[in-house]
Design a protein around this motif. Sequence first.
Motif, PDB file in Angstrom:
ATOM      1  N   ILE A  48       0.851  -1.186   0.000  1.00  0.00           N
ATOM      2  CA  ILE A  48       0.000   0.000   0.000  1.00  0.00           C
ATOM      3  C   ILE A  48       0.889   1.239   0.000  1.00  0.00           C
ATOM      4  CG2 ILE A  48      -1.768   1.297   1.241  1.00  0.00           C
ATOM      5  CD1 ILE A  48      -2.777  -1.299   2.420  1.00  0.00           C
ATOM      6  N   GLY A  49       0.712   2.050  -1.007  1.00  0.00           N
ATOM      7  CA  GLY A  49       1.521   3.261  -1.106  1.00  0.00           C
ATOM      8  C   GLY A  49       3.008   2.983  -1.169  1.00  0.00           C
ATOM      9  N   GLY A  50       3.390   1.844  -1.737  1.00  0.00           N
ATOM     10  CA  GLY A  50       4.800   1.498  -1.874  1.00  0.00           C
ATOM     11  C   GLY A  50       5.352   0.724  -0.697  1.00  0.00           C
ATOM     12  N   ALA A  51       4.614   0.627   0.398  1.00  0.00           N
ATOM     13  CA  ALA A  51       5.075  -0.117   1.575  1.00  0.00           C
ATOM     14  C   ALA A  51       4.463  -1.509   1.556  1.00  0.00           C
ATOM     15  CB  ALA A  51       4.709   0.609   2.857  1.00  0.00           C
ATOM     16  N   SER A  52       5.292  -2.524   1.466  1.00  0.00           N
ATOM     17  CA  SER A  52       4.810  -3.899   1.378  1.00  0.00           C
ATOM     18  C   SER A  52       4.445  -4.448   2.753  1.00  0.00           C
ATOM     19  CB  SER A  52       5.877  -4.776   0.734  1.00  0.00           C
ATOM     20  OG  SER A  52       6.178  -4.313  -0.570  1.00  0.00           O
ATOM     21  N   TYR A  53       3.755  -5.577   2.752  1.00  0.00           N
ATOM     22  CA  TYR A  53       3.350  -6.286   3.961  1.00  0.00           C
ATOM     23  C   TYR A  53       2.400  -5.453   4.837  1.00  0.00           C
ATOM     24  CZ  TYR A  53       7.103  -9.416   2.580  1.00  0.00           C
ATOM     25  OH  TYR A  53       7.913 -10.277   1.872  1.00  0.00           O
ATOM     26  N   ALA A  54       1.685  -4.557   4.215  1.00  0.00           N
ATOM     27  CA  ALA A  54       0.691  -3.776   4.965  1.00  0.00           C
ATOM     28  C   ALA A  54      -0.566  -4.623   5.147  1.00  0.00           C
ATOM     29  CB  ALA A  54       0.367  -2.494   4.224  1.00  0.00           C
ATOM     30  N   ARG A  55      -1.191  -4.525   6.309  1.00  0.00           N
ATOM     31  CA  ARG A  55      -2.399  -5.297   6.598  1.00  0.00           C
ATOM     32  C   ARG A  55      -3.624  -4.510   6.103  1.00  0.00           C
ATOM     33  NH1 ARG A  55       1.305  -7.509   9.885  1.00  0.00           N
ATOM     34  NH2 ARG A  55       0.896  -9.639  10.604  1.00  0.00           N
ATOM     35  N   CYS A 287       1.355 -23.512   7.825  1.00  0.00           N
ATOM     36  CA  CYS A 287       1.959 -22.184   7.937  1.00  0.00           C
ATOM     37  C   CYS A 287       1.908 -21.514   6.567  1.00  0.00           C
ATOM     38  CB  CYS A 287       3.408 -22.277   8.437  1.00  0.00           C
ATOM     39  SG  CYS A 287       4.269 -20.684   8.417  1.00  0.00           S
ATOM     40  N   SER A 288       0.996 -20.574   6.418  1.00  0.00           N
ATOM     41  CA  SER A 288       0.856 -19.903   5.121  1.00  0.00           C
ATOM     42  C   SER A 288       2.026 -18.982   4.838  1.00  0.00           C
ATOM     43  CB  SER A 288      -0.449 -19.107   5.090  1.00  0.00           C
ATOM     44  OG  SER A 288      -1.564 -19.976   5.185  1.00  0.00           O
ATOM     45  N   CYS A 289       2.663 -18.435   5.896  1.00  0.00           N
ATOM     46  CA  CYS A 289       3.786 -17.515   5.685  1.00  0.00           C
ATOM     47  C   CYS A 289       4.918 -18.216   4.943  1.00  0.00           C
ATOM     48  CB  CYS A 289       4.303 -16.998   7.026  1.00  0.00           C
ATOM     49  SG  CYS A 289       3.121 -16.006   7.954  1.00  0.00           S
ATOM     50  N   SER A 290       5.216 -19.454   5.344  1.00  0.00           N
ATOM     51  CA  SER A 290       6.340 -20.178   4.759  1.00  0.00           C
ATOM     52  C   SER A 290       5.900 -21.330   3.880  1.00  0.00           C
ATOM     53  CB  SER A 290       7.253 -20.710   5.877  1.00  0.00           C
ATOM     54  OG  SER A 290       7.750 -19.654   6.665  1.00  0.00           O
ATOM     55  N   GLY A 320       7.752 -16.615   9.518  1.00  0.00           N
ATOM     56  CA  GLY A 320       7.288 -15.604   8.562  1.00  0.00           C
ATOM     57  C   GLY A 320       6.662 -14.407   9.232  1.00  0.00           C
ATOM     58  N   THR A 321       5.779 -13.775   8.492  1.00  0.00           N
ATOM     59  CA  THR A 321       5.213 -12.493   8.902  1.00  0.00           C
ATOM     60  C   THR A 321       4.534 -12.546  10.263  1.00  0.00           C
ATOM     61  OG1 THR A 321       4.807 -12.084   6.572  1.00  0.00           O
ATOM     62  CG2 THR A 321       3.701 -10.645   8.142  1.00  0.00           C
ATOM     63  N   CYS A 322       3.790 -13.613  10.534  1.00  0.00           N
ATOM     64  CA  CYS A 322       3.025 -13.636  11.783  1.00  0.00           C
ATOM     65  C   CYS A 322       3.763 -14.308  12.920  1.00  0.00           C
ATOM     66  CB  CYS A 322       1.669 -14.290  11.572  1.00  0.00           C
ATOM     67  SG  CYS A 322       1.712 -16.064  11.293  1.00  0.00           S
ATOM     68  N   THR A 347      10.027 -19.158  20.860  1.00  0.00           N
ATOM     69  CA  THR A 347      10.301 -17.732  20.998  1.00  0.00           C
ATOM     70  C   THR A 347       9.983 -17.002  19.693  1.00  0.00           C
ATOM     71  OG1 THR A 347      12.057 -18.187  22.567  1.00  0.00           O
ATOM     72  CG2 THR A 347      12.090 -16.021  21.501  1.00  0.00           C
ATOM     73  N   ALA A 348       9.350 -15.846  19.820  1.00  0.00           N
ATOM     74  CA  ALA A 348       9.064 -15.030  18.631  1.00  0.00           C
ATOM     75  C   ALA A 348      10.180 -14.008  18.449  1.00  0.00           C
ATOM     76  CB  ALA A 348       7.727 -14.317  18.792  1.00  0.00           C
ATOM     77  N   ARG A 349      10.321 -13.540  17.239  1.00  0.00           N
ATOM     78  CA  ARG A 349      11.367 -12.562  16.909  1.00  0.00           C
ATOM     79  C   ARG A 349      10.719 -11.280  16.395  1.00  0.00           C
ATOM     80  NH1 ARG A 349      15.200 -15.125  19.639  1.00  0.00           N
ATOM     81  NH2 ARG A 349      15.436 -17.295  18.964  1.00  0.00           N
TER      82      ARG A 349
END
Length: 730
Positions: A48-55, A287-290, A320-322, A347-349
Amino acid sequence: MRLIFDGKPIEFNAGDTVLAALLKAGIHPAGGGPLCCGGDCPHCLATIGGASYARTCQTPARPGMIVERHPANGYPPLPTNNLPGPEVSTRHLHCDVIVIGQGRSGRAAAEEAKQAGKRVVTLDEKEGQEALGIYEGPLVIARTSQGMWHVHAREVIVATGAAEIQPVAPGNQLAGIFTARATETLAAAGVNLGRVVAIGEPPRGVEAENVQGQIVRFEGEKKVEAVVVRGPDGNEKRFACDSVSVGLGLNPRDTLLRMGNGLNVRAVGEAAREPDLPICPTSGTVCSCSGVTVEDLDRVWNSGFREMELIKRATLAGTGTCQGGMCTPYLRSFIKARGGELQPAFTARPVTRQPTLAEAAAGAHHRPTPRTALDAEHRRLGAYMDRVGGWWRPWNYGNVLEEYWAVREAVSIGDVSTLGKMLVSGPDALKLLEHLYPTKVSTIGPGRSRYVLILDERGYVFDDGLICNEGDGRYYLTFTSGGSSFAEMWVRDWADALKLDARLMYQTMSLGAINVTGPLSRELLSRAGFTTPLNYMQHTKAEVGGVACRVLRLSFTGEQSYELHHPADQSAALWRRLLELGADLGIKPHGIETLLKLRLEKGHVIVGQDTDFDTTARRIDMEWALKLDKGDFVGRQAVLRTNKELLDKQLAGLEMDGPAPLEGAVIWRGDEYAGYVTSSAYSPVLGKAVMLGWVKLFDGELPAQVVIEGRPARRAAVPFYDKESNRARA
């Protein structure tokens, strides 16, 4: 009002999110996959507006907004324009407690902390305040409408609620599948869901056919057309539909909590709840992210991976993202069903939301690249500047060949102010240097200097330079440009550890240095008033061009050379005076590109380029620089031990016809790997390419013939140029 999706206008109403607008137009932002409308899953991400991975589910639609779908395979492309984006400001806040999430439990936690007299900062995603990550401190990084917040807190309270569990079954990547809350949200937004089948907890306020049982599969082409459910009686039944609402339970939205392992972070409310454990999946994307499927989990399980952390690494599930927000319940269920114990989530990162580069860089501290006192002079002469050895330095002045021949046939000057410089004096100065250096410092007479290596405790070379004896117990040391800061600390640490009475004055920044080199260098210095004869490796103090200098006779270029070390505030005056006096001598300044070529012809090693982390003096054929018959010095015991080992590789000289190969090129001996090139250049004076490179020994011998970039190369003795050093010592 319309936004633009993949180049096509899409109508939307006031109050719509981007996701709602797209769904009303019959478009799934990712092409398929269950939607949660809670910012938890990766299925609504877009650029969105050039910024990827926007929700898209959390982004309000605006007129003219540019929305682009991510590619089905691979990553979104990077922006192609070089226009700088707006600067993102950073605000540092300090508090006792930060509460992330302002639902009922978050508000209660904040109020309780305030009542206890604590300074409290709150973040509420509904107000556009998104916590992206938790770091040591604890430090919470948040994106807000006012820029980035860096919140330094004594305690972090996570009150982010719970996420809905999404279905894992064949066909779960079709469009038209929603969690129960998402169904309610989208229906309220006016999205036409058509015939809705609800499985598990039904959505409130939405007309749906309620079904109880286990999801077997979703059917359809791109969009769901039916769902097959195995009922309590064990029979499968197919339900035709336009949408499926799934209420499979809740999983704590605890990514930030899992990110803060070991820190003072706790969760309250639904974020601290026990997760519901879904039925172990038998097929489908987990896992849809990966893109990890149940079949992938079976494969790694059968390979012996039984721990959550190991399964995560073996499959990339949860990376991945989530960060495992969607797949963790199924991973736990899978491990338990395969006979393992119910294991905690991994652990999450950071980060929980994808920041732009400007947001990631906001508030970052960058080490400034220093400039020498001659920086403006270089730029005035049209130099192409580059960062070399941690400094801005002139790479060339536009014509490398002219610079090269000025050194070899006339006279040239170069800015070597970046060299490390230190004055050591005091009663224990000699004792300190004898311990630091592998050479016999006591045999360096006043007015003389010596090239030296510096070893660490393991006997590996980490820097080199000169020791100049000024007499009266004073020594002037030089180090490499890139290694001077570490070398300074090295000398200071050893002086302190040995409790020696030595006075150390670091002069790298206060002193400039100009290298005068070439067969006419003595003539140039004579015109500048310096007529004192100096032999090779002698030094003295004298006035040159009206500037008080320490004059060192040495050579890194292979020609007669002098270094003029002087107060940095007089560098420009001395530089201009030398250029003026040498105008009819053909003088030209030379940059780093020329210097590297010159020194390579002489086979001079550059520590950090030609050396490696395990470089010993023996491996670079410089054992002559070590005096093992002196007393103890740093690295001596390691040298004695490793000298007993067979030599396995050595830095060797190589030459070949034609253009020079790339630095880093692989060296082959037949079909066998034999090493790699560390330095490479075409030599104008020799008419061939010369190189230094690490070469393996075969049966105790270095190969005489090798192959580099498909062409034959020969091992050659160094120096390649002026082997008797007659020109340097002239």
